[in-house]
Design a protein around this motif. Structure first.
Motif, PDB file in Angstrom:
ATOM      1  N   LYS A 203      16.798  51.393   6.135  1.00 18.42           N
ATOM      2  CA  LYS A 203      18.076  51.597   6.809  1.00 18.42           C
ATOM      3  C   LYS A 203      19.076  52.220   5.824  1.00 18.42           C
ATOM      4  O   LYS A 203      19.834  53.112   6.171  1.00 18.42           O
ATOM      5  CB  LYS A 203      18.601  50.244   7.275  1.00 18.42           C
ATOM      6  CG  LYS A 203      19.516  50.322   8.456  1.00 18.42           C
ATOM      7  CD  LYS A 203      19.733  48.951   9.036  1.00 18.42           C
ATOM      8  CE  LYS A 203      20.957  49.019   9.959  1.00 18.42           C
ATOM      9  NZ  LYS A 203      21.372  47.691  10.375  1.00 18.42           N
TER      10      LYS A 203
ATOM     11  N   THR B  86      17.993  48.096   2.157  1.00 21.56           N
ATOM     12  CA  THR B  86      17.952  47.317   3.401  1.00 21.56           C
ATOM     13  C   THR B  86      16.921  47.976   4.299  1.00 21.56           C
ATOM     14  O   THR B  86      16.924  49.193   4.499  1.00 21.56           O
ATOM     15  CB  THR B  86      19.322  47.318   4.111  1.00 21.56           C
ATOM     16  OG1 THR B  86      20.276  46.745   3.249  1.00 21.56           O
ATOM     17  CG2 THR B  86      19.260  46.503   5.404  1.00 21.56           C
TER      18      THR B  86
ATOM     19  N   CYS C 282      14.683  47.585   8.084  1.00 18.07           N
ATOM     20  CA  CYS C 282      14.758  46.889   9.375  1.00 18.07           C
ATOM     21  C   CYS C 282      13.533  47.241  10.206  1.00 18.07           C
ATOM     22  O   CYS C 282      12.780  48.154   9.866  1.00 18.07           O
ATOM     23  CB  CYS C 282      16.039  47.254  10.113  1.00 18.07           C
ATOM     24  SG  CYS C 282      16.058  48.960  10.645  1.00 18.07           S
TER      25      CYS C 282
ATOM     26  N   PRO D  80      18.405  45.807  16.213  1.00 14.93           N
ATOM     27  CA  PRO D  80      19.534  45.137  15.548  1.00 14.93           C
ATOM     28  C   PRO D  80      19.164  43.706  15.169  1.00 14.93           C
ATOM     29  O   PRO D  80      18.352  43.068  15.840  1.00 14.93           O
ATOM     30  CB  PRO D  80      20.646  45.130  16.617  1.00 14.93           C
ATOM     31  CG  PRO D  80      20.155  45.934  17.741  1.00 14.93           C
ATOM     32  CD  PRO D  80      18.692  46.174  17.591  1.00 14.93           C
ATOM     33  N   GLY D  81      19.757  43.228  14.075  1.00 17.38           N
ATOM     34  CA  GLY D  81      19.535  41.847  13.655  1.00 17.38           C
ATOM     35  C   GLY D  81      18.225  41.643  12.906  1.00 17.38           C
ATOM     36  O   GLY D  81      17.844  40.506  12.633  1.00 17.38           O
ATOM     37  N   THR D  82      17.521  42.717  12.538  1.00 17.72           N
ATOM     38  CA  THR D  82      16.246  42.523  11.820  1.00 17.72           C
ATOM     39  C   THR D  82      16.332  43.002  10.380  1.00 17.72           C
ATOM     40  O   THR D  82      15.327  43.224   9.719  1.00 17.72           O
ATOM     41  CB  THR D  82      15.097  43.288  12.512  1.00 17.72           C
ATOM     42  OG1 THR D  82      15.386  44.690  12.488  1.00 17.72           O
ATOM     43  CG2 THR D  82      14.873  42.811  13.931  1.00 17.72           C
ATOM     44  N   ASP D  83      17.564  43.172   9.875  1.00 17.27           N
ATOM     45  CA  ASP D  83      17.719  43.671   8.502  1.00 17.27           C
ATOM     46  C   ASP D  83      17.133  42.711   7.486  1.00 17.27           C
ATOM     47  O   ASP D  83      17.295  41.497   7.592  1.00 17.27           O
ATOM     48  CB  ASP D  83      19.210  43.850   8.158  1.00 17.27           C
ATOM     49  CG  ASP D  83      19.826  45.014   8.905  1.00 17.27           C
ATOM     50  OD1 ASP D  83      21.016  45.291   8.666  1.00 17.27           O
ATOM     51  OD2 ASP D  83      19.121  45.646   9.726  1.00 17.27           O
TER      52      ASP D  83
END
Lengths: 362, 164, 101
Positions: free
Chosen positions: A210, A222, A224, A234-237
């Motif tokens: 990312k 980062t 994901c 979203p929210g899987t970083d």
């Protein structure tokens, strides 16, 4: 103006084989290499090669490079130019080369382009930070110059280059945090992945970069997850603290000279990008230009070596050079390529090659 | 799963693991080669003719465990480092396991090492019986491992020591 | 940092030469790319980009990408990933495009 029978541009595995076989048929060969050393990417390969005995299976890449170099260095018909960059090829058949700060003009009767391919990159924020390398760069630093590229690396790409270089990083004493791959499956040979897994390096498919972080140099990345439509979830970083990021995301053939020469080119995704149309003897739509190796389509070193052999034989034959070994070696080269490409792992390359194949051969 | 991370499933492994009767008779190879890639050094190297590859070199090797004497030449020759030799007749509670190894520093004979499974997780502890260095630099490590993990162990834990 | 021991490769000891990096005395192996010598000495930033002064280092290490351009002995835009190190070289980080004339 220097004349020669065959100019071979590039002294990687394809170029070395092309020069060897053309010269052994009796042609005068000028082998032109832009770097200060011969061998191309072969000299960096510390793993044992696949294929059969004819393709030096079981031998390490850098050892194969040494054998090929010995073969051409002992061949009186081959003139070797190192530090020589081929600048252009013109409609009147003139090739221009910059060698050791001097400008040379050549008129080769035939040319074998074996210029290889270069690494692709990925777009993401801060992708220009020091510490972010192409996989080939990491191999060069470690395996040619004995320098550690970083202390802890994240590898992007689980094709053959990604899984092989990750293993080589471990051998050099570098920690590999993980291998990430955007696709749902790994593209490299399963045995390469197995070797890395048993060292505790996870392979995370369906993941992408990312963002990279750092001020003067890379400090972390980062990552994901991707869904089945390749969109970031979203929210899987997840953050990986690494000082090296290695991008093994594919190669693109280095075809500038072919474009300039007016060869018919085609964009073929399966082969890495734009490649020339060619016949079964690796002759392009330009009557004097043959191709061999990754420039003709990104594949493997074994295939590059055999294509070099085939192009070298075909180019020499077209100038009426042949020995009594010609027919056997020519057919052997074709059989070798068929054998290398017979299995399911070559399906993609084969479907790409079908799109750029011309009619006539010898 | 092989296609996602290179780790073979129980089904994949049962197809290449010799039957218990053969495992108990003496050393035998376990060829963990599951993909049709153009490659044949194992068949080329085997002096007993236990590994064959009829047809084209992209076929998976065909293994006859009854012709195999566990010599281990294939272990060092396989470019994929995918072949292991296991000997359940070695001792009452221990099997001898030969694995290919290409890292430094090499362990020493007599050393106790942690051993890892195919996912790199610690599976237990083993004794190094022999460190068989080879001209081609793929060392074969002979390990005495507890029988109950002998079919899972495929690596040893490295000491990080290769840096200047 | 240089690799001390490797399971497959031998790195023969080459002749060590002295050079300067932004005035600082450093040493490397004669004939290795300047970038390898800098890397071994822990130096990763080779130049800054022209507009946003972003730090840039090595990317391709084969002379293709132009990430590694530095000024060497007063000559700008030298691809240090392929340029061999010689004794007494004066290597400087390049700010922006470098002046040719």
């Amino acid at each position: 103006m220097r004349e020669t029978d065959i100019a071979v541009v590039g002294a990687g595995p394809a170029g070395l084989m092309a020069a060897a076989y053309a010269a052994e048929m009796g042609a005068q060969v000028l082998l032109i290499e832009r770097s200060q050393a011969l061998g191309g990417q072969l000299v960096k390969q510390t793993h044992k090669f696949f294929g059969s005995r004819q393709e030096y299976a079981g031998e390490r890449g850098f050892e194969i490079a040494r054998k090929l170099m010995d073969r051409i260095e002992n061949q009186p018909n081959i003139t070797i130019w190192k530090n020589a960059t081929t600048l252009g090829y013109y409609p009147d058949g003139v090739m221009t080369v910059k060698k050791d700060e001097k400008f040379h003009t050549l008129k080769p009767r035939k040319i074998i382009m074996a210029t290889g391919a270069s690494e692709k990159t990925l777009a993401f924020p801060n992708n220009d930070l020091p510490g972010i390398y192409g996989a080939g760069a990491v191999q060069t630093l470690m395996n040619v110059y004995g320098v550690m590229p970083a202390k802890r690396v994240l590898m992007v790409g689980a094709g053959n280059i990604g899984v092989i270089v990750a293993y080589q990083l471990l051998q050099a004493g570098v920690e590999v945090a993980a291998i990430i791959e955007a696709a749902p499956k790994i593209g490299g040979y399963w045995v390469h992945a197995s070797k890395i897994q048993r060292c505790g390096v996870p392979i995370l498919t369906g993941h992408t970069i990312k963002q990279a972080h750092g001020t003067d140099r890379l400090e972390g990345v980062t990552v994901c997850r991707l869904d089945e439509k390749w969109a970031m979830i979203p929210g899987t970083d997840a953050y990986f603290e690494v000082d090296g990021l290695c991008l093994a995301v594919g190669l693109s053939p280095l075809t500038e000279l072919l474009w300039q020469a007016g060869c018919k080119m085609e964009f073929v995704a399966e082969l890495g990008g734009y490649v020339p149309w060619r016949n079964a003897d690796l002759l392009t739509t330009h009557n004097n230009i043959y191709v061999a190796g990754d420039v003709a389509g990104v594949e493997e070193a074994s295939a590059a070596m055999v294509e070099g052999k085939l192009a070298g034989l075909a180019a020499a034959f077209s100038l009426n050079y042949q020995t009594e070994k010609f027919a056997a070696e020519y057919h052997e080269a074709k059989n070798q390529l068929n054998a290398l490409r017979a299995g399911p792992v070559s399906a993609k390359v084969c479907s790409g090659l079908c799109k750029v194949m011309l009619g006539e051969a010898i | 799963m092989l296609t996602k991370d290179g780790i073979p499933s129980v089904e994949d492994l049962s197809a290449v693991t010799p039957p218990t009767k053969r495992l108990n008779q003496g050393p035998v190879a376990v060829i963990e080669c599951f993909q049709e890639i153009p490659c044949n050094p194992c068949a080329d190297a085997c002096p007993s003719g236990a590994i064959t590859m009829p047809g084209n070199i992209s076929a998976r090797p065909i293994f006859d465990e009854n012709k195999c004497n566990g010599c281990g030449i294939c272990v060092t020759r396989c470019p994929g480092l995918a072949i292991f030799v296991v000997d359940f007749s070695y001792a009452a509670n221990e099997a001898m396991l030969k694995i290919p190894y290409e890292f430094c520093p090499l362990p020493e004979s007599g050393e106790e090492v942690q051993v890892l499974d195919r996912a790199g997780k610690t599976a237990g502890v083993a004794r190094v019986i022999r460190v068989q260095q080879q001209a081609n630099k793929t060392t074969v490590l002979w390990l005495a491992v507890p029988k109950d993990i002998a079919l899972d162990v495929r690596n040893i834990r490295r000491k990080m020591g290769a840096m200047s | 940092m240089r690799i001390a021991s490797h399971p497959i490769l031998n790195f023969p000891q080459q002749e060590t030469v002295e050079f300067t990096y932004n005035g600082e005395a450093l040493s490397g192996m004669s004939g290795e790319p300047i970038a390898a010598a800098l890397h071994a000495a822990g130096i990763r930033t080779l130049r800054h980009s022209s507009r946003y002064h972003r730090p840039r280092g090595l990317f391709c290490a084969i002379g293709n990408c132009s990430s590694c351009l530095m000024t060497v002995d007063g000559v700008p835009n030298v691809r240090v990933c392929v340029e061999p190190l010689r004794a007494g070289m004066k290597v400087e980080t390049q700010e922006g495009k470098g002046t040719l004339v």
